[in-house]
Design a protein around this motif. Structure first.
Motif, PDB file in Angstrom:
ATOM      1  N   LEU A 203      -4.764 -32.765  48.105  1.00 36.89           N
ATOM      2  CA  LEU A 203      -4.691 -31.963  46.895  1.00 36.89           C
ATOM      3  C   LEU A 203      -3.324 -31.300  46.807  1.00 36.89           C
ATOM      4  CD1 LEU A 203      -6.241 -30.836  44.420  1.00 36.89           C
ATOM      5  CD2 LEU A 203      -6.941 -28.918  45.870  1.00 36.89           C
ATOM      6  N   ASN A 204      -2.568 -31.660  45.779  1.00 38.61           N
ATOM      7  CA  ASN A 204      -1.245 -31.068  45.578  1.00 38.61           C
ATOM      8  C   ASN A 204      -1.360 -29.706  44.902  1.00 38.61           C
ATOM      9  OD1 ASN A 204       1.728 -31.872  45.806  1.00 38.61           O
ATOM     10  ND2 ASN A 204       1.633 -31.100  43.712  1.00 38.61           N
ATOM     11  N   GLY A 205      -2.329 -29.595  44.010  1.00 39.04           N
ATOM     12  CA  GLY A 205      -2.563 -28.340  43.309  1.00 39.04           C
ATOM     13  C   GLY A 205      -3.663 -28.521  42.288  1.00 39.04           C
ATOM     14  N   ALA A 206      -4.289 -27.433  41.883  1.00 37.78           N
ATOM     15  CA  ALA A 206      -5.360 -27.477  40.891  1.00 37.78           C
ATOM     16  C   ALA A 206      -5.324 -26.196  40.072  1.00 37.78           C
ATOM     17  CB  ALA A 206      -6.729 -27.639  41.558  1.00 37.78           C
ATOM     18  N   GLY A 207      -5.674 -26.307  38.801  1.00 43.36           N
ATOM     19  CA  GLY A 207      -5.645 -25.137  37.937  1.00 43.36           C
ATOM     20  C   GLY A 207      -6.532 -25.313  36.725  1.00 43.36           C
ATOM     21  N   THR A 208      -6.468 -24.349  35.820  1.00 45.71           N
ATOM     22  CA  THR A 208      -7.314 -24.326  34.629  1.00 45.71           C
ATOM     23  C   THR A 208      -6.469 -24.466  33.377  1.00 45.71           C
ATOM     24  OG1 THR A 208      -8.879 -22.860  35.739  1.00 45.71           O
ATOM     25  CG2 THR A 208      -9.016 -22.977  33.339  1.00 45.71           C
ATOM     26  N   ARG A 209      -6.947 -25.296  32.470  1.00 46.32           N
ATOM     27  CA  ARG A 209      -6.310 -25.443  31.149  1.00 46.32           C
ATOM     28  C   ARG A 209      -6.921 -24.413  30.206  1.00 46.32           C
ATOM     29  NH1 ARG A 209      -4.500 -25.217  26.510  1.00 46.32           N
ATOM     30  NH2 ARG A 209      -4.309 -27.016  25.100  1.00 46.32           N
ATOM     31  N   TYR A 210      -6.066 -23.546  29.676  1.00 47.64           N
ATOM     32  CA  TYR A 210      -6.498 -22.537  28.714  1.00 47.64           C
ATOM     33  C   TYR A 210      -6.024 -22.917  27.318  1.00 47.64           C
ATOM     34  CZ  TYR A 210      -7.707 -19.196  32.413  1.00 47.64           C
ATOM     35  OH  TYR A 210      -8.280 -18.567  33.489  1.00 47.64           O
ATOM     36  N   LYS A 211      -6.848 -22.659  26.330  1.00 46.29           N
ATOM     37  CA  LYS A 211      -6.432 -22.706  24.942  1.00 46.29           C
ATOM     38  C   LYS A 211      -6.592 -21.291  24.412  1.00 46.29           C
ATOM     39  CE  LYS A 211      -7.009 -25.161  20.574  1.00 46.29           C
ATOM     40  NZ  LYS A 211      -7.761 -26.222  19.850  1.00 46.29           N
ATOM     41  N   PHE A 212      -5.475 -20.597  24.285  1.00 39.66           N
ATOM     42  CA  PHE A 212      -5.480 -19.161  24.052  1.00 39.66           C
ATOM     43  C   PHE A 212      -6.147 -18.501  25.262  1.00 39.66           C
ATOM     44  CE2 PHE A 212      -5.543 -21.250  19.858  1.00 39.66           C
ATOM     45  CZ  PHE A 212      -4.266 -20.903  19.449  1.00 39.66           C
ATOM     46  N   VAL A 213      -7.309 -17.871  25.108  1.00 40.85           N
ATOM     47  CA  VAL A 213      -7.958 -17.249  26.264  1.00 40.85           C
ATOM     48  C   VAL A 213      -9.193 -18.034  26.705  1.00 40.85           C
ATOM     49  CG1 VAL A 213      -7.123 -14.952  25.704  1.00 40.85           C
ATOM     50  CG2 VAL A 213      -9.314 -15.727  24.759  1.00 40.85           C
TER      51      VAL A 213
ATOM     52  N   THR B 145     -10.645 -27.861  34.070  1.00 38.88           N
ATOM     53  CA  THR B 145      -9.824 -27.728  35.270  1.00 38.88           C
ATOM     54  C   THR B 145      -9.217 -29.094  35.566  1.00 38.88           C
ATOM     55  OG1 THR B 145     -11.576 -28.285  36.860  1.00 38.88           O
ATOM     56  CG2 THR B 145     -11.354 -25.958  36.211  1.00 38.88           C
ATOM     57  N   ALA B 146      -8.109 -29.089  36.270  1.00 39.89           N
ATOM     58  CA  ALA B 146      -7.463 -30.350  36.663  1.00 39.89           C
ATOM     59  C   ALA B 146      -6.922 -30.213  38.073  1.00 39.89           C
ATOM     60  CB  ALA B 146      -6.339 -30.711  35.692  1.00 39.89           C
ATOM     61  N   GLY B 147      -7.040 -31.280  38.846  1.00 35.64           N
ATOM     62  CA  GLY B 147      -6.503 -31.315  40.197  1.00 35.64           C
ATOM     63  C   GLY B 147      -5.660 -32.563  40.380  1.00 35.64           C
ATOM     64  N   LEU B 148      -4.516 -32.418  41.028  1.00 31.73           N
ATOM     65  CA  LEU B 148      -3.601 -33.537  41.267  1.00 31.73           C
ATOM     66  C   LEU B 148      -3.616 -33.892  42.746  1.00 31.73           C
ATOM     67  CD1 LEU B 148      -1.321 -35.457  40.304  1.00 31.73           C
ATOM     68  CD2 LEU B 148       0.286 -33.567  40.729  1.00 31.73           C
ATOM     69  N   TYR B 149      -3.852 -35.167  43.034  1.00 31.00           N
ATOM     70  CA  TYR B 149      -3.893 -35.657  44.417  1.00 31.00           C
ATOM     71  C   TYR B 149      -2.763 -36.665  44.641  1.00 31.00           C
ATOM     72  CZ  TYR B 149      -8.536 -33.585  45.071  1.00 31.00           C
ATOM     73  OH  TYR B 149      -9.590 -32.708  45.174  1.00 31.00           O
TER      74      TYR B 149
ATOM     75  N   ASP C  84       1.510 -24.073  30.505  1.00 30.90           N
ATOM     76  CA  ASP C  84       2.536 -23.770  31.508  1.00 30.90           C
ATOM     77  C   ASP C  84       1.926 -23.338  32.840  1.00 30.90           C
ATOM     78  OD1 ASP C  84       4.453 -22.320  28.867  1.00 30.90           O
ATOM     79  OD2 ASP C  84       4.797 -24.259  29.818  1.00 30.90           O
ATOM     80  N   GLY C  85       0.844 -22.570  32.757  1.00 33.88           N
ATOM     81  CA  GLY C  85       0.191 -22.112  33.978  1.00 33.88           C
ATOM     82  C   GLY C  85      -0.426 -23.253  34.761  1.00 33.88           C
ATOM     83  N   LEU C  86      -1.054 -24.194  34.038  1.00 38.16           N
ATOM     84  CA  LEU C  86      -1.644 -25.353  34.699  1.00 38.16           C
ATOM     85  C   LEU C  86      -0.565 -26.212  35.342  1.00 38.16           C
ATOM     86  CD1 LEU C  86      -3.971 -27.183  35.446  1.00 38.16           C
ATOM     87  CD2 LEU C  86      -3.907 -28.138  33.124  1.00 38.16           C
ATOM     88  N   LYS C  87       0.568 -26.371  34.671  1.00 37.20           N
ATOM     89  CA  LYS C  87       1.684 -27.131  35.250  1.00 37.20           C
ATOM     90  C   LYS C  87       2.088 -26.540  36.588  1.00 37.20           C
ATOM     91  CE  LYS C  87       6.530 -28.432  34.424  1.00 37.20           C
ATOM     92  NZ  LYS C  87       7.639 -28.468  33.421  1.00 37.20           N
ATOM     93  N   ALA C  88       2.264 -25.226  36.625  1.00 38.86           N
ATOM     94  CA  ALA C  88       2.652 -24.569  37.875  1.00 38.86           C
ATOM     95  C   ALA C  88       1.596 -24.779  38.952  1.00 38.86           C
ATOM     96  CB  ALA C  88       2.875 -23.079  37.630  1.00 38.86           C
ATOM     97  N   SER C  89       0.319 -24.654  38.573  1.00 34.35           N
ATOM     98  CA  SER C  89      -0.762 -24.799  39.551  1.00 34.35           C
ATOM     99  C   SER C  89      -0.812 -26.208  40.129  1.00 34.35           C
ATOM    100  CB  SER C  89      -2.106 -24.454  38.894  1.00 34.35           C
ATOM    101  OG  SER C  89      -2.147 -23.106  38.499  1.00 34.35           O
ATOM    102  N   LEU C  90      -0.631 -27.231  39.286  1.00 37.60           N
ATOM    103  CA  LEU C  90      -0.657 -28.616  39.767  1.00 37.60           C
ATOM    104  C   LEU C  90       0.487 -28.898  40.730  1.00 37.60           C
ATOM    105  CD1 LEU C  90      -1.556 -30.518  36.478  1.00 37.60           C
ATOM    106  CD2 LEU C  90      -3.060 -30.074  38.425  1.00 37.60           C
ATOM    107  N   LEU C  91       1.580 -28.155  40.574  1.00 37.69           N
ATOM    108  CA  LEU C  91       2.725 -28.318  41.471  1.00 37.69           C
ATOM    109  C   LEU C  91       2.641 -27.405  42.685  1.00 37.69           C
ATOM    110  CD1 LEU C  91       5.568 -28.583  38.789  1.00 37.69           C
ATOM    111  CD2 LEU C  91       4.582 -30.444  40.157  1.00 37.69           C
ATOM    112  N   GLY C  92       1.491 -26.748  42.856  1.00 40.13           N
ATOM    113  CA  GLY C  92       1.287 -25.897  44.022  1.00 40.13           C
ATOM    114  C   GLY C  92       2.002 -24.571  43.940  1.00 40.13           C
ATOM    115  N   GLN C  93       2.357 -24.152  42.713  1.00 43.25           N
ATOM    116  CA  GLN C  93       3.066 -22.897  42.517  1.00 43.25           C
ATOM    117  C   GLN C  93       2.136 -21.852  41.916  1.00 43.25           C
ATOM    118  OE1 GLN C  93       6.182 -24.101  39.879  1.00 43.25           O
ATOM    119  NE2 GLN C  93       7.003 -25.630  41.289  1.00 43.25           N
ATOM    120  N   GLU C  94       2.555 -20.605  41.978  1.00 40.80           N
ATOM    121  CA  GLU C  94       1.774 -19.542  41.365  1.00 40.80           C
ATOM    122  C   GLU C  94       1.911 -19.622  39.859  1.00 40.80           C
ATOM    123  OE1 GLU C  94       1.345 -14.649  41.484  1.00 40.80           O
ATOM    124  OE2 GLU C  94       2.653 -15.706  42.892  1.00 40.80           O
TER     125      GLU C  94
END
Length: 215
Positions: free
Chosen positions: A56-66, A71-75, A195-205
């Motif tokens: 797992l490289n990173g995983a996060g949540t896709r938000y549309k507004f709030v 969720t998406a995870g990149l392996y 943007d937040g999901l992009k960071a999460s998939l790359l293992g960033q905050e």
């Protein structure tokens, strides 16, 4: 062997037999050390794709507004901290998505197509059009993705890109090698869906506040 360790090994073996990305939903934090929970969805630290162990490289949540959409995870075979490193990574890759609300599958397919147009290099997108049409057909036939349903997109060198809906492969692989990276650009490109999901998939905050676009 300690009883807890034995139970963990049994649980891990059982999870590895699940189809496609079902492991991400079924994983239990007590049974699979290193798993990650995202918006109530648990992603296992590793999965098997075409005989290769991906991490797992990173995983996060896709938000549309709030509103949380999915969720998406990149392996990947090895960790990557930039989009360029992800695109250049050799070996199999997987993006796994779990829905957090019901959504019209045909509309989602159209949004993904627009996301690829907005992010993939023009030449790469042109070469990936057959795969784009195939994926649009898959979502159109599905009609609707309900909360808790999932899909995975797997890339295997020499084979192509396969789409699995709820763990079941949908037709033959897309042969064009450009398609998978063009698809990933929806989330990792210069104009990502979130943007937040992009960071999460790359293992960033993930940055705050999060931004979510219409895909």
């Amino acid at each position: 062997m300690h009883r807890r360790s034995l139970l963990a090994l049994i649980a891990t073996a059982a999870l590895s037999a699940l189809p496609g990305g079902a492991q991400a939903q079924a994983a239990n934090p007590a049974a699979v050390p290193g798993s990650v929970e995202v918006s109530g969805v648990r992603y296992t630290p590793t999965v098997q794709v075409a005989g290769s162990t991906l991490q797992l490289n990173g995983a996060g949540t896709r938000y549309k507004f709030v509103v949380r959409v999915y969720t998406a995870g990149l392996y990947l075979g090895t960790k990557a901290a930039t989009p360029e490193a992800v695109y250049a990574a050799s070996g199999p890759k997987r993006i796994h998505v779990v829905m957090l609300r019901d959504i019209d599958a045909n509309e989602l397919g159209k949004l993904f197509t627009r996301g690829m147009q907005d992010n993939a290099p023009k030449e790469a997108f042109s070469k990936s059009i057959p795969g784009t049409l195939r994926m649009a057909d898959i979502f159109s036939a599905k009609k609707r993705l309900q909360t808790g349903e999932n899909f995975s997109v797997d890339y295997v060198p020499g084979v192509g890109t396969s789409v699995l809906v709820n763990g079941k492969a949908q037709g033959e692989p897309v042969r064009e090698p450009e398609f998978f990276n063009a698809l990933l650009s929806i989330w990792l490109g210069p104009n990502p869906a979130d943007d937040g999901l992009k960071a999460s998939l790359l293992g960033q905050e993930a940055p705050t506040p999060r931004s979510g676009r219409n895909r």
